[in-house]
Write an enzyme that holds these catalytic residues in place. Sequence first.
Site, short mmCIF file in Angstrom:
data_model
loop_
_atom_site.label_atom_id
_atom_site.label_comp_id
_atom_site.label_asym_id
_atom_site.label_seq_id
_atom_site.Cartn_x
_atom_site.Cartn_y
_atom_site.Cartn_z
N ASP A 200 0.85 -1.19 0.00
CA ASP A 200 0.00 0.00 0.00
C ASP A 200 0.88 1.24 0.00
OD1 ASP A 200 -1.90 1.95 0.30
OD2 ASP A 200 -2.70 1.21 2.21
N GLU A 252 -9.96 3.84 -2.21
CA GLU A 252 -10.16 4.34 -0.84
C GLU A 252 -10.55 5.82 -0.84
OE1 GLU A 252 -7.08 5.55 2.78
OE2 GLU A 252 -6.57 3.93 1.40
N HIS A 302 -12.07 -1.50 1.60
CA HIS A 302 -11.09 -0.84 2.46
C HIS A 302 -11.69 -0.70 3.85
CE1 HIS A 302 -9.01 2.64 4.29
NE2 HIS A 302 -7.95 2.14 3.67
#
Length: 389
Positions: A200, A252, A302
């Site tokens: 990420d 996200e 998410h």
Amino acid sequence: MKITRIISHVLQYDMPEVLGYSQQYYDRRTTHLVEIQTDEGVTGWGECFGPGNVAIANKSIVEKVIQPMVLGLDPLDKDVIWHKVYNLLRDHGQGGMPIQALSGVDIALWDITGKISGLPLHKLVGGAHRKSVPCYGYGMMLRDEPISHLASRFEDEAAKIKAMGFTATKMKTGFGPKPDVKLCEAVRRGVGDDFPFMVDANHAYTTSDAFFVGRALEELDAYWFEEPVAPEDMEGYRELRASLKVNISGGEAVFNRWAWRSLLENRGIDIAQPEVCALGGVSEYLRVLALCHAHFTPVVNHVWGSAIAVATNLHLLAAMPAIPGGLHPWEPMLEFDTTDNKFRDDLLTVPLEIQNQVKANNGRVMIPTGPGLGVEPDRDFIDHYRIEG
């Protein structure tokens, strides 16, 4: 039944250590809970995405902007309320903080609907396709220390997360392409050759730097490369997906169905990651999920926040249909932050105990079965950690 009051509870505590991601370091854990009260004594709970000062600012949006719009309305009229609020806030932000605030309100309305009907959220949105979901553990947060020392820490932490029983793990990057690749190599060493790991970046890179890291991740057999570039850089996403073998994931920081339509039509992601506490709540999440599946894009929600966010996502993951279907369909996973989080572990009167479930159930977590979200916050706990904003 009528809505009589909406209360924002912003909770905060000092973390045991300073952690970071590609955008900042933080030393306090913050969460923003939304409580909706009715004239019949039924109360619903939701959560707004956003750390620190974002949560404090969103408190004002919930209580001073949204609350006057919905007082006296029937909480079961969720779609009416959603569109009234969105249309009146449209000129002031189709995404970001206004939609994060609306998300917490909408989730609380679904909780009320479940409590009135006596049905869990997953029943309200269509039923459970699965009774449990696999869970991956993320950690390997950034620290302000030399890369060689951090790489050793990441290797050990990744091995520990695997030993806890999680089905996969995820790490953070953000120091720059070359040092980040060293950290990724350390995580692969920590989990071994056959264990899935994800990366990420929290939109840390330019497209060229993302290609550098992405090619290394191909060699390391990473499962996905999350938010490699800024969410506005749709061309960058499309270039990366077209050229790299590693899955490109994101979403996200994408809000509402219209923004998601653009992202999906651009064909820039392999895996969609909607955040229900940010994109508009359960009502909008369901529309976004339908868009993702209409584009044959798998979804892994998410998840970041308190036990309210975790419980909400468990219901939504249970109710998510498989695509494309078959005897062994692709299956969604629950994201679980393995770092210290009292608002997830200690908030509820009856804790979810995710880590214990993972260990006992071969990496899987059971879906709550109580009405609404199936969980209830401890008011004494809330009072202890509430801050004024």
